[in-house]
Write a protein that holds these residues in place. Structure first.
Motif, PDB file in Angstrom:
ATOM      1  N   SER A   1      -2.557  -3.085  -5.543  1.00 41.35           N
ATOM      2  CA  SER A   1      -2.026  -3.099  -4.183  1.00 41.35           C
ATOM      3  C   SER A   1      -3.041  -3.842  -3.321  1.00 41.35           C
ATOM      4  O   SER A   1      -4.168  -4.101  -3.753  1.00 41.35           O
TER       5      SER A   1
ATOM      6  N   GLN B   1       1.459   2.751  -3.516  1.00 43.14           N
ATOM      7  CA  GLN B   1       0.230   2.876  -4.292  1.00 43.14           C
ATOM      8  C   GLN B   1       0.458   3.612  -5.604  1.00 43.14           C
ATOM      9  O   GLN B   1      -0.089   3.241  -6.643  1.00 43.14           O
TER      10      GLN B   1
ATOM     11  N   HIS C   1      -0.363   2.154  -9.324  1.00 42.29           N
ATOM     12  CA  HIS C   1      -1.191   2.831 -10.320  1.00 42.29           C
ATOM     13  C   HIS C   1      -0.419   3.028 -11.622  1.00 42.29           C
ATOM     14  O   HIS C   1      -0.959   2.785 -12.711  1.00 42.29           O
TER      15      HIS C   1
ATOM     16  N   ASN D   1       0.807  -1.222   0.000  1.00 45.00           N
ATOM     17  CA  ASN D   1       0.000   0.000   0.000  1.00 45.00           C
ATOM     18  C   ASN D   1       0.840   1.271   0.000  1.00 45.00           C
ATOM     19  O   ASN D   1       0.423   2.293  -0.551  1.00 45.00           O
TER      20      ASN D   1
END
Length: 257
Positions: free
Chosen positions: A201, A191, A195, A188
């Motif tokens: 994630s 992230q 993306h 996380n």
């Protein structure tokens, strides 16, 4: 139909980290990552069909070596199934006589060692009682997952993907979905990287799971080796409806359908 995980890591580094490949019975591969290199010569010779999700090396690294190793020991070509976009990339950048020979032209075009067969979402390849259908995916290159249907149900493999509405809809449309193998490549804290690379994630994965209608057994794959422990903790922190069905995928695991 029996499915065995040959590799499910997002990178390399020892026997525990072999990249993506699933062996279906004795004659089909879903992706052709470094896990394929663990098979014996006899097992490699039995591979008749390879289904690729996309053109990234961690999912096809062993494909050129597989063909080169067994082609002259076989009486028929290996058939490679993928989207037309992925096959176009392979023709241009891999089987181009510069990186590797063009096995679709050896010994000649009429008698190749490798046959390329486009397959797209909405189509199904029937191999005996087994049916393999592409499902949508959304990655940094053209990509698709696969749904494998046997006599006892369906296993779906997401391939590399970020959140993909079309994939969620396709999964929800599979009435007999017993197993879902789905990725989570970056923790996380990364992230933005997830993306940018169009991967999931754990938090993104959790949102996908909350949108599933059924209750398949879910196995999470494609952990980056340097973050595997953190990814496992973050994935298993999920507290939604499907938490009792959530597992981590491992090398050597098998599924019967």
């Amino acid at each position: 139909m029996k499915i065995r995980v040959l590799g499910c890591s997002g990178g390399i580094g020892g026997k525990a980290n072999l990249t993506t490949s699933l062996l279906v019975d004795e004659d089909i591969l879903i992706d052709c990552g470094t896990g394929v290199g663990e098979l014996s010569l006899e097992a490699l010779m039995a591979i008749d069909h390879v289904f690729l999700t996309h053109s990234h090396l961690d999912h096809l690294a062993m494909l050129p070596m597989l063909i080169d190793t067994v082609a002259d020991l076989r009486s028929r070509p290996i058939t490679l199934y993928a989207s037309e976009d992925t096959l176009r990339i392979l023709r241009a950048h891999l089987f181009n006589w510069l990186i590797w020979p063009d096995f679709t032209a050896i010994p000649d075009r009429l008698h190749p060692l490798l046959r390329m067969q486009p397959v797209k979402v909405g189509e199904t390849v029937h191999l005996g009682e087994r049916a393999i259908s592409p499902v949508p995916a959304l990655h940094s290159v053209p990509s698709q997952g696969y749904a494998l249907r046997g006599r006892q149900g369906t296993l779906a493999f997401s391939g590399d993907t970020t959140v993909c509405d079309e994939q969620v809809a396709a999964l929800n449309a599979i009435e007999d979905l017993h197993y879902l193998l789905i990725e989570a490549a970056f923790p996380n804290a990364h992230q933005d990287l997830a993306h940018a690379a169009r991967h999931l994630s754990p938090s993104m994965l959790h949102r996908v799971l909350d949108r599933l209608n059924g209750s398949p057994e879910i196995f999470v794959t494609h952990f980056k080796p340097g973050h595997a422990d953190l990814l496992a903790r973050e994935v298993l922190a999920y507290d939604g409806r499907l938490r009792p069905h959530l597992h981590l995928l491992g090398n050597g695991q098998t599924f019967d359908l």
